[in-house]
Design a protein around this motif. Structure first.
Motif, mmCIF file in Angstrom:
data_model
loop_
_atom_site.group_PDB
_atom_site.id
_atom_site.type_symbol
_atom_site.label_atom_id
_atom_site.label_comp_id
_atom_site.label_asym_id
_atom_site.label_seq_id
_atom_site.Cartn_x
_atom_site.Cartn_y
_atom_site.Cartn_z
ATOM 1 N N ALA A 192 -3.293 5.071 -5.590
ATOM 2 C CA ALA A 192 -4.152 4.019 -5.038
ATOM 3 C C ALA A 192 -3.333 2.818 -4.588
ATOM 4 O O ALA A 192 -3.654 2.170 -3.579
ATOM 5 C CB ALA A 192 -5.187 3.601 -6.070
ATOM 6 N N HIS A 193 -2.275 2.494 -5.327
ATOM 7 C CA HIS A 193 -1.400 1.369 -4.961
ATOM 8 C C HIS A 193 -0.770 1.618 -3.591
ATOM 9 O O HIS A 193 -0.777 0.725 -2.726
ATOM 10 C CB HIS A 193 -0.321 1.211 -6.027
ATOM 11 C CG HIS A 193 0.678 0.141 -5.743
ATOM 12 N ND1 HIS A 193 0.488 -1.182 -6.081
ATOM 13 C CD2 HIS A 193 1.897 0.197 -5.138
ATOM 14 C CE1 HIS A 193 1.541 -1.893 -5.698
ATOM 15 N NE2 HIS A 193 2.409 -1.081 -5.127
ATOM 16 N N CYS A 194 -0.231 2.817 -3.386
ATOM 17 C CA CYS A 194 0.389 3.147 -2.095
ATOM 18 C C CYS A 194 -0.642 3.103 -0.973
ATOM 19 O O CYS A 194 -0.386 2.550 0.111
ATOM 20 C CB CYS A 194 1.034 4.525 -2.164
ATOM 21 S SG CYS A 194 2.455 4.652 -3.287
ATOM 22 N N GLU A 195 -1.799 3.684 -1.208
ATOM 23 C CA GLU A 195 -2.837 3.708 -0.186
ATOM 24 C C GLU A 195 -3.304 2.292 0.156
ATOM 25 O O GLU A 195 -3.465 1.944 1.339
ATOM 26 C CB GLU A 195 -4.016 4.544 -0.692
ATOM 27 C CG GLU A 195 -5.099 4.793 0.341
ATOM 28 C CD GLU A 195 -6.198 5.691 -0.190
ATOM 29 O OE1 GLU A 195 -7.040 6.127 0.609
ATOM 30 O OE2 GLU A 195 -6.241 5.944 -1.417
ATOM 31 N N LYS A 196 -3.480 1.469 -0.851
ATOM 32 C CA LYS A 196 -3.939 0.097 -0.630
ATOM 33 C C LYS A 196 -2.944 -0.686 0.218
ATOM 34 O O LYS A 196 -3.328 -1.396 1.161
ATOM 35 C CB LYS A 196 -4.153 -0.588 -1.981
ATOM 36 C CG LYS A 196 -4.532 -2.056 -1.891
ATOM 37 C CD LYS A 196 -4.645 -2.676 -3.279
ATOM 38 C CE LYS A 196 -4.905 -4.182 -3.199
ATOM 39 N NZ LYS A 196 -4.968 -4.803 -4.559
ATOM 40 N N TRP A 197 -1.642 -0.560 -0.121
ATOM 41 C CA TRP A 197 -0.642 -1.305 0.630
ATOM 42 C C TRP A 197 -0.577 -0.846 2.074
ATOM 43 O O TRP A 197 -0.486 -1.657 3.003
ATOM 44 C CB TRP A 197 0.728 -1.172 -0.044
ATOM 45 C CG TRP A 197 1.016 -2.315 -0.962
ATOM 46 C CD1 TRP A 197 0.821 -2.368 -2.315
ATOM 47 C CD2 TRP A 197 1.523 -3.598 -0.590
ATOM 48 N NE1 TRP A 197 1.183 -3.591 -2.811
ATOM 49 C CE2 TRP A 197 1.624 -4.376 -1.772
ATOM 50 C CE3 TRP A 197 1.900 -4.166 0.618
ATOM 51 C CZ2 TRP A 197 2.088 -5.684 -1.770
ATOM 52 C CZ3 TRP A 197 2.376 -5.482 0.627
ATOM 53 C CH2 TRP A 197 2.464 -6.215 -0.558
ATOM 54 N N MET A 198 -0.656 0.444 2.299
ATOM 55 C CA MET A 198 -0.541 0.936 3.680
ATOM 56 C C MET A 198 -1.788 0.629 4.504
ATOM 57 O O MET A 198 -1.697 0.479 5.722
ATOM 58 C CB MET A 198 -0.221 2.428 3.671
ATOM 59 C CG MET A 198 1.221 2.690 3.239
ATOM 60 S SD MET A 198 1.794 4.388 3.503
ATOM 61 C CE MET A 198 0.933 5.249 2.199
ATOM 62 N N GLU A 199 -2.907 0.508 3.864
ATOM 63 C CA GLU A 199 -4.103 0.024 4.562
ATOM 64 C C GLU A 199 -3.960 -1.465 4.882
ATOM 65 O O GLU A 199 -4.229 -1.918 5.996
ATOM 66 C CB GLU A 199 -5.355 0.243 3.705
ATOM 67 C CG GLU A 199 -5.804 1.681 3.611
ATOM 68 C CD GLU A 199 -6.594 2.141 4.825
ATOM 69 O OE1 GLU A 199 -6.558 1.479 5.875
ATOM 70 O OE2 GLU A 199 -7.249 3.198 4.710
ATOM 71 N N LYS A 253 3.746 11.383 3.012
ATOM 72 C CA LYS A 253 4.144 11.580 1.617
ATOM 73 C C LYS A 253 2.989 11.268 0.667
ATOM 74 O O LYS A 253 2.834 11.925 -0.377
ATOM 75 C CB LYS A 253 5.372 10.731 1.287
ATOM 76 C CG LYS A 253 6.672 11.353 1.769
ATOM 77 C CD LYS A 253 7.890 10.566 1.324
ATOM 78 C CE LYS A 253 8.147 9.378 2.209
ATOM 79 N NZ LYS A 253 9.393 8.662 1.844
ATOM 80 N N LEU A 254 2.177 10.281 1.025
ATOM 81 C CA LEU A 254 0.987 10.005 0.220
ATOM 82 C C LEU A 254 0.034 11.198 0.264
ATOM 83 O O LEU A 254 -0.524 11.599 -0.768
ATOM 84 C CB LEU A 254 0.288 8.746 0.725
ATOM 85 C CG LEU A 254 -1.063 8.429 0.066
ATOM 86 C CD1 LEU A 254 -0.897 8.207 -1.433
ATOM 87 C CD2 LEU A 254 -1.708 7.215 0.724
ATOM 88 N N LEU A 255 -0.166 11.781 1.443
ATOM 89 C CA LEU A 255 -1.024 12.959 1.544
ATOM 90 C C LEU A 255 -0.466 14.117 0.716
ATOM 91 O O LEU A 255 -1.226 14.845 0.062
ATOM 92 C CB LEU A 255 -1.162 13.391 3.008
ATOM 93 C CG LEU A 255 -2.104 12.550 3.868
ATOM 94 C CD1 LEU A 255 -1.966 12.939 5.337
ATOM 95 C CD2 LEU A 255 -3.558 12.703 3.414
#
Length: 652
Positions: free
Chosen positions: A48-55, A87-89
């Motif tokens: 979630a941290h990675c997804e939040k930052w990239m959004e 990489k997140l996917l």
């Protein structure tokens, strides 16, 4: 799907033929203890941290802008931020294979839809090139990283296939893109390579996963084109930086940019494995041996240069200037795992253990919301806490930072933790091999339909007792790796009989009844480790290890106002394991006698110190501190700013 309609499984790597067979998410599962805690942190926080930052900073929105035709100069981030989304996917796909979750599945599918919407009619998919207001496709192969990004998309698709979802939208996107790359760079296309290897390893794995031999063929072409000086050298680092100085077959050691080198070696070994190219496989194995012997840190980290993120010369391993990038550690595990599958040699599992538990696990903060990009072995200044809301320069963060302008490491950590259990065990026609330890369950059907079902219980890496319980009656071989550091004192108990294993593994081949146990006992007393005398930067120092963990001294555990950089600090004696498992040492703190001239036996140009031939002054009386705690390297810098040392001066 294969011909029988079954999902292809086998983790991040699944050779068509190898000495050992990797297990899939349905065959091995971490289900408790040390590693389960880290996988839970990854699933609950890091993804979630990675997804939040990239959004937040627009990296995911780049795909939306391409889909609507509005990206142009509005592109967010550097040219290759697409790879972080991929990489997140991949991390999400492995996590869903490990532990299905409806909410995460919905997030995964929504993100795949946004990526798929940006794909061009001919299969091309990149948000930085080829659109109005942007450079042309493949116009900057040295630095644009288009093929590198494609490789990470392919690996995400492989994770989805290996998780049991061969009929997935991302897999279809990946195949269309791979077909495009084959047309552009295949035998009838342009003769070129990417500045950052990655597509090679990914194409082989995609070929294995979907059964398309053209992808393997293309990977082989990319490997053979390396080392021909095809990329422009507009930087001081030269062709070596791009792995374009020497053909892979001719290289004897890994050199240049560490991540590039390790990814390329992994891809080359994959090609060699699939094509039966013994000479190419032997070349990669030689590079691994020489690199581990001369260019690897005690933590398993690789790469000693900051300016070019590169390996240094042999034995150039300065502790305080170590770059030791987290992604290089992950690349090292990728390569060692492939070599382990090919050969069964436990030396590769030893390095995987060292690198996972020290170099890679040091990256995420204990709350999962900040990361080390580089991994020093000596922190001279306490540093400052980075802002939780700002991007950091990758190598300038003195403590873990929440995100970086080049943020390859957080997403790389995420995909590695999500798939970590798949590196713990393998199978062959005779039984099961255990390579890493913790709490896990293994259930494998052998080629002749025998079922090996095991429960492994351990407090590892902090405790040294590993208990393997056989859950179902079977006649098979169960192999346990004996770590190199334990081979002189490990014991194995089978059905009440204790044996001393020889070498790097013990094989128990017998008829097992349900409930039978194998107990591996590993010595966990702290050990003093001496550096090779050719490592100039740490001559006169020692390190402390306990089990598989490298220990450090942090200023947080010294008296107030003292630093690990104090001139008189040294390790004295008294390594002890406390009842709670903490390691303590006796540390001497000598007063700084500062002679005015730091060299003995010669004239003192200041006129204040001893004259020629007078020798060093007698050392000042030392203050001795007993019971000073040492911290596992992976856990350092979780108590605020501190100084730290892996290599400690000795009292002599």
């Amino acid at each position: 799907m294969n011909a029988a309609g079954k999902a292809l499984r086998g983790g991040p790597v699944a050779p068509s033929a190898s000495r050992l067979r990797p297990l899939g998410p349905d065959e091995v599962m971490i289900d408790g203890g040390f590693w389960a805690e880290r996988q839970a942190l990854n699933a609950d926080v890091i993804l979630a941290h990675c997804e939040k930052w990239m959004e937040r900073i627009g990296w995911i929105q780049n795909f939306d802008a391409v889909a609507t035709g509005t990206v142009g100069s509005r592109h967010a981030g550097i040219e290759f931020v697409d790879s972080e989304v991929y990489k997140l996917l991949e991390a999400m796909a492995w996590e869903l294979a490990r532990r299905p979750d409806q909410a995460l599945e919905a997030r995964y599918r929504a993100l795949v839809d946004r990526v798929a919407a940006a794909q061009e009619a001919d299969g091309y998919l990149h948000t930085s090139f080829g659109h109005p207001g942007q450079p042309d496709r493949y116009s900057n192969l040295e630095w644009g990283h288009e093929l590198y990004c494609f490789g990470h998309l392919f690996q995400a698709a492989v994770a989805r296939v290996r998780g049991g979802y061969a009929d997935d939208d991302l897999v279809r996107v990946a195949r269309r893109l791979a077909d495009h790359v084959y047309r552009e760079f295949g035998p009838d296309g342009r003769v070129a390579i990417c500045g950052h290897p990655e597509v090679e390893v990914a194409l082989v794995e995609l070929s294995r996963a979907v059964g398309e031999p053209r992808y393997l063929e293309l990977a082989g072409l990319f490997v053979e084109r390396r080392g021909r000086g095809m990329l422009a050298t507009t930087i001081l680092f030269g062709h070596e930086y791009f792995q374009d100085d020497v053909p892979v077959r001719s290289a004897t050691v890994l050199r240049g940019h560490a991540v590039r080198a390790l990814y390329l070696a992994s891809g080359a070994l994959d090609v060699a494995t699939e094509t039966g190219d013994r000479a190419l496989a032997d070349a990669v194995a030689l590079q691994w041996r020489n690199t581990v012997a001369r260019r690897t840190y005690i933590t398993g980290g690789m790469g000693s240069h900051h300016q070019d993120e590169a390996f240094g010369d042999d034995y150039e391993l300065p502790a305080d200037r170590a770059y030791s990038e987290t992604c290089a550690g992950i690349g090292s595990v990728m390569l060692s795992w492939r070599l382990l599958l090919e050969t069964g040699d436990t030396a590769y599992a030893d390095l995987i253990e060292r690198t996972l538990l020290n170099n890679i696990l040091a990256s995420p903060r204990q709350d999962g919301r900040a990361f080390f990009y580089t991994n020093t072995l000596q922190q001279r200044a306490a540093g400052t806490e980075p802002s939780e809301g700002e991007l950091s320069e990758r190598a300038e963060a003195s403590l873990r930072a929440p995100w970086f302008e080049v943020s390859c490491c957080p997403t790389n950590v995420a995909r590695t933790l999500a798939s970590a259990g798949l590196y713990f065990a393998t199978a062959d026609q005779n039984g099961v091999q255990l390579h890493q330890y913790g709490d896990l369950s293994v259930r494998v059907t052998l080629p002749d339909s025998r079922v090996v079902s095991l429960k492994v219980s351990s407090g590892y890496p902090h405790e040294g007792i590993v208990t393997v319980t056989v859950l179902e009656e079977v006649d098979a071989a169960i192999t346990l790796r004996v770590p190199q550091w334990a081979q002189d004192a490990a014991t194995v108990t089978v059905a009440g009989e204790t044996v001393v294993p020889g070498g790097g593994s013990v094989v128990v081949d017998r008829a097992f009844a349900a409930g039978d146990t194998i107990v591996l006992s590993l010595p966990m007393q702290p050990r003093i480790v001496h550096p090779h005398p050719r490592i100039d930067a740490v001559r006169g120092t020692v390190a402390v290890e306990r089990g598989p963990l490298v220990m450090v001294l942090e200023s947080s555990d010294l008296p107030a106002g003292r630093s690990t950089e104090d001139a008189g600090l040294c390790l004295d004696s008294g390594l002890t394991v406390m009842a709670d498992g903490r390691v303590t040492a006796t540390v001497a703190l000598r007063a700084d006698d500062d002679p005015g001239w730091p060299y003995a036996g010669g004239a003192d140009p200041t006129g204040d110190g001893p004259g020629p031939g007078s020798g060093r002054p007698a050392p000042a009386a030392a203050r001795v501190l007993e019971g000073v705690a040492l911290t596992p390297y992976y856990a350092w810098a979780n108590r605020g700013p501190s100084t730290m040392r892996v290599w400690l001066p000795t009292a002599g």
